[in-house]
Design an enzyme around this catalytic site. Structure first.
Site, PDB file in Angstrom:
ATOM      1  N   LYS A   1       8.490 -47.830 -58.924  1.00 32.77           N
ATOM      2  CA  LYS A   1       9.893 -47.424 -58.807  1.00 32.77           C
ATOM      3  C   LYS A   1      10.293 -47.255 -57.344  1.00 32.77           C
ATOM      4  CE  LYS A   1      12.616 -43.194 -59.288  1.00 32.77           C
ATOM      5  NZ  LYS A   1      12.380 -42.678 -57.929  1.00 32.77           N
ATOM      6  N   ASN A   2       9.492 -46.502 -56.583  1.00 34.45           N
ATOM      7  CA  ASN A   2       9.917 -46.191 -55.219  1.00 34.45           C
ATOM      8  C   ASN A   2       9.870 -47.399 -54.283  1.00 34.45           C
ATOM      9  OD1 ASN A   2      10.589 -43.641 -55.950  1.00 34.45           O
ATOM     10  ND2 ASN A   2       8.833 -42.628 -54.976  1.00 34.45           N
TER      11      ASN A   2
ATOM     12  N   CYS B   1      17.236 -36.446 -57.932  1.00 27.80           N
ATOM     13  CA  CYS B   1      16.704 -35.196 -58.465  1.00 27.80           C
ATOM     14  C   CYS B   1      16.970 -34.032 -57.526  1.00 27.80           C
ATOM     15  CB  CYS B   1      15.193 -35.317 -58.666  1.00 27.80           C
ATOM     16  SG  CYS B   1      14.730 -36.451 -59.978  1.00 27.80           S
TER      17      CYS B   1
ATOM     18  N   ARG C   1      17.577 -31.857 -49.590  1.00 32.32           N
ATOM     19  CA  ARG C   1      17.042 -33.196 -49.288  1.00 32.32           C
ATOM     20  C   ARG C   1      17.907 -33.815 -48.190  1.00 32.32           C
ATOM     21  NH1 ARG C   1      15.207 -36.293 -54.725  1.00 32.32           N
ATOM     22  NH2 ARG C   1      13.868 -37.340 -53.231  1.00 32.32           N
TER      23      ARG C   1
ATOM     24  N   ASP D   1       4.945 -36.257 -55.728  1.00 31.11           N
ATOM     25  CA  ASP D   1       5.398 -36.775 -57.023  1.00 31.11           C
ATOM     26  C   ASP D   1       4.347 -36.613 -58.129  1.00 31.11           C
ATOM     27  OD1 ASP D   1       7.832 -37.459 -56.036  1.00 31.11           O
ATOM     28  OD2 ASP D   1       7.437 -39.598 -55.888  1.00 31.11           O
TER      29      ASP D   1
ATOM     30  N   ARG E   1      14.794 -42.701 -65.911  1.00 31.88           N
ATOM     31  CA  ARG E   1      15.082 -43.233 -64.576  1.00 31.88           C
ATOM     32  C   ARG E   1      13.825 -43.805 -63.933  1.00 31.88           C
ATOM     33  NH1 ARG E   1      16.735 -39.188 -60.531  1.00 31.88           N
ATOM     34  NH2 ARG E   1      15.827 -40.887 -59.365  1.00 31.88           N
TER      35      ARG E   1
HETATM   36  C1  UD1 Z   1      10.653 -40.297 -51.324  1.00 34.85           C
HETATM   37  C2  UD1 Z   1      10.471 -40.612 -52.781  1.00 34.85           C
HETATM   38  C3  UD1 Z   1      10.214 -39.343 -53.574  1.00 34.85           C
HETATM   39  C4  UD1 Z   1       9.060 -38.558 -52.969  1.00 34.85           C
HETATM   40  C5  UD1 Z   1       9.267 -38.345 -51.477  1.00 34.85           C
HETATM   41  C6  UD1 Z   1       8.065 -37.723 -50.782  1.00 34.85           C
HETATM   42  C7  UD1 Z   1      11.884 -42.550 -53.065  1.00 34.85           C
HETATM   43  C8  UD1 Z   1      13.127 -43.115 -53.642  1.00 34.85           C
HETATM   44  N1  UD1 Z   1      11.681 -41.245 -53.275  1.00 34.85           N
HETATM   45  O1  UD1 Z   1      11.814 -39.488 -51.217  1.00 34.85           O
HETATM   46  O2  UD1 Z   1       9.896 -39.725 -54.910  1.00 34.85           O
HETATM   47  O3  UD1 Z   1       8.960 -37.320 -53.614  1.00 34.85           O
HETATM   48  O4  UD1 Z   1       9.504 -39.615 -50.828  1.00 34.85           O
HETATM   49  O5  UD1 Z   1       6.941 -38.498 -50.975  1.00 34.85           O
HETATM   50  O6  UD1 Z   1      11.064 -43.244 -52.493  1.00 34.85           O
HETATM   51  N2  UD1 Z   1      13.409 -34.901 -44.621  1.00 34.85           N
HETATM   52  C9  UD1 Z   1      14.187 -34.383 -43.605  1.00 34.85           C
HETATM   53  N3  UD1 Z   1      15.175 -35.179 -43.091  1.00 34.85           N
HETATM   54  C10 UD1 Z   1      15.408 -36.457 -43.507  1.00 34.85           C
HETATM   55  C11 UD1 Z   1      14.598 -36.973 -44.529  1.00 34.85           C
HETATM   56  C12 UD1 Z   1      13.602 -36.172 -45.076  1.00 34.85           C
HETATM   57  O7  UD1 Z   1      14.030 -33.257 -43.200  1.00 34.85           O
HETATM   58  O8  UD1 Z   1      16.305 -37.123 -42.974  1.00 34.85           O
HETATM   59  C13 UD1 Z   1      12.336 -34.061 -45.220  1.00 34.85           C
HETATM   60  C14 UD1 Z   1      12.552 -33.808 -46.703  1.00 34.85           C
HETATM   61  O9  UD1 Z   1      13.367 -32.685 -46.937  1.00 34.85           O
HETATM   62  C15 UD1 Z   1      11.129 -33.619 -47.204  1.00 34.85           C
HETATM   63  C16 UD1 Z   1      10.316 -34.537 -46.288  1.00 34.85           C
HETATM   64  O10 UD1 Z   1      11.136 -34.806 -45.161  1.00 34.85           O
HETATM   65  O11 UD1 Z   1      10.699 -32.283 -46.992  1.00 34.85           O
HETATM   66  C17 UD1 Z   1       9.891 -35.830 -46.923  1.00 34.85           C
HETATM   67  O12 UD1 Z   1      11.018 -36.473 -47.497  1.00 34.85           O
HETATM   68  P1  UD1 Z   1      11.114 -38.045 -47.657  1.00 34.85           P
HETATM   69  O13 UD1 Z   1       9.786 -38.674 -47.464  1.00 34.85           O
HETATM   70  O14 UD1 Z   1      12.238 -38.561 -46.826  1.00 34.85           O
HETATM   71  O15 UD1 Z   1      11.555 -38.171 -49.165  1.00 34.85           O
HETATM   72  P2  UD1 Z   1      12.481 -39.280 -49.801  1.00 34.85           P
HETATM   73  O16 UD1 Z   1      12.341 -40.558 -49.023  1.00 34.85           O
HETATM   74  O17 UD1 Z   1      13.835 -38.772 -50.050  1.00 34.85           O
END
Ligand code: UD1
Length: 419
Positions: free
Chosen positions: A22-23, A116, A121, A306, A398
């Protein structure tokens, strides 16, 4: 309203095949916007996030053909148009349209991402990267406006303050057609990032270092069509492995790349889970007594956030006490209260979850508070005596391809009903 009804306590056995990740696919589909030809993806999971992305691509003008697990997309008709609402707001991954539209048109107006609720986030790192490449980023109402000067991004040296999957992939998408070289430091190293970089390189991009914490991208002027196999979903694999250890009487999980699950499998071994790991499958035996362990999530190759919720019902079968600490999403605790309704000895503390086992769960009316919490509730329902009714199942659909069919094939008494 749709519900999942499970009559628990059935012996499950047989084989289950993991679908495409999915990701990965939620990033691969937006990446196709950057191509000047047809891109075909094989191994596409049948999940509602893919349906939503296909819908968005068609709305923008792409021609899409879907046949089973194959998705053929011709992005040449995609228009430079605002994408303010609709399906965009239901998906977390819709932020990948920021990078791909910026990369193709030098500008984009896109609604804010949904997904979610795991606590805050933020997307500040994504925006910081686009700004470093010469784009302005402003919120207007509920839309993000992104505009590159002269509609052209330039390469930049970017340091990610936090390791982020989304920000790393979005930077790749924006950088592949920017002028000059982009370097991402402290990049995330998840397998899905390598998958996206592989697709982009096969489209003609010049990306080096994906899978390490320094990625270098040399911009190219155009990208062409290609064909690409989506990697197996390591989170779906981990979910079925936990389920097999919790309620299985011999289950083989096929299409697993164990290299993507090393820290997870090590944790299961620490619990005493008996399994045989082969090149592309894992066989999980019927378990007798498991030992309680503590889990702490970390960016890849650490224990995946996850998989924290899907492993929780299995932890509840083990003897002793343990803690679960999610360092990525501290508020990813929606499953705890629901499991407690089923009689589990589990509770949240200041920054961790505490549990004590072994527990015999009892069927109850529970809800899927988010996607992976939903997976935890399905496993808990299969473990419990009596009937479990799960609401909010849209979350589960999803991200888990054909979950009902796969579980019925293993011998589960599970149904998706419409009320
Ligand atoms: C992706 C995955 C999600 C998984 C997560 C962590 C997808 C669609 N989703 O989410 O399933 O749980 O990686 O492995 O691939 N952060 C910031 N600023 C930003 C972006 C992130 O502070 O601009 C923080 C977030 O709050 C979190 C950490 O960085 O604590 C990691 O987040 P991130 O790896 O970006 O998660 P997603 O890409 O949203």
């Amino acid at each position: 309203m749709r519900k999942i009804i499970i009559n628990g306590g059935r012996p499950l056995k047989g084989k289950v095949t993991v679908s495409g990740a999915k990701n990965s696919v939620v990033a691969l589909i937006p990446a196709i916007i950057l191509a000047d030809g047809v891109v075909t993806l094989d191994g596409v999971p049948s999940i509602s996030d893919v349906d939503s992305l296909v819908d968005i691509m068609e709305t923008m003008g792409a021609t899409v053909r879907r046949d089973g697990e194959t998705l053929e997309i011709d992005p040449r008709g995609v228009q430079d148009m605002p994408m303010p609402f609709g399906k965009i707001n239901s998906l977390r991954a819709s932020y990948y349209f920021y990078g791909s539209l910026l990369g193709r048109f030098g500008q984009a107006i896109v609604g804010l991402p949904g997904g979610c609720d795991l606590g805050p986030r933020p997307i500040d790192l994504h925006l910081k990267a686009f700004e470093a490449m010469g784009a302005s980023t402003t919120y207007e109402g509920s839309n993000m406006h992104l505009v590159a000067e002269n509609k052209e991004l330039h390469g930049a040296h970017i340091y990610m303050d936090t390791v982020s999957v989304g920000a790393t992939i979005n930077t790749l998408l924006a950088a592949v057609k920017a002028t000059g070289r982009t370097v991402i430091e402290n990049a995330a190293r998840e397998p899905e990032i390598i998958d996206v970089a592989t697709l982009l390189n096969n489209m003609g991009a010049r990306i080096r270092g994906a899978g390490t914490d320094i990625i270098t991208i040399d911009g190219v002027t155009s990208l062409h069509g290609t064909r690409h196999q989506v990697i197996p979903d390591r989170i779906e694999a981990g979910t079925y492995i936990a389920l097999a250890a919790a309620v299985g009487e011999g289950i083989q999980i096929d299409n697993v790349l164990y290299e993507h699950l090393e820290s997870y499998l090590a944790k299961l071994e620490e619990m005493g889970v008996r399994m045989t790991v082969s090149e592309d499958s894992v066989f999980v035996e019927k378990q007798t007594e498991l030992k309680a362990v503590s889990v702490k999530t970390a960016p890849y190759p650490g224990f995946a956030t996850d998989l924290q919720q899907p492993i929780t019902p299995l932890l509840l079968t083990a003897k002793g006490t343990g803690r679960i600490m999610d360092t990525i999403y501290e508020k990813r605790i929606g499953h705890v209260a629901e499991l407690a309704k089923m009689g589990a000895d589990i509770s949240t503390r200041s920054n961790y979850i505490a549990y004590q086992g072994p527990n015999q769960l009892v069927g109850a009316a529970v809800k899927a508070t988010d996607l992976r919490a939903g997976a935890a509730m399905v496993i808990a329902g299969l473990m419990a005596s009596g009937q479990t009714e799960i609401t909010n199942v849209e979350f589960i659909l999803r991200g888990y391809s054909d979950i009902i069919e796969k579980l019925v094939n293993l011998g589960a008494d599970i149904q998706l009903i419409e009320e």
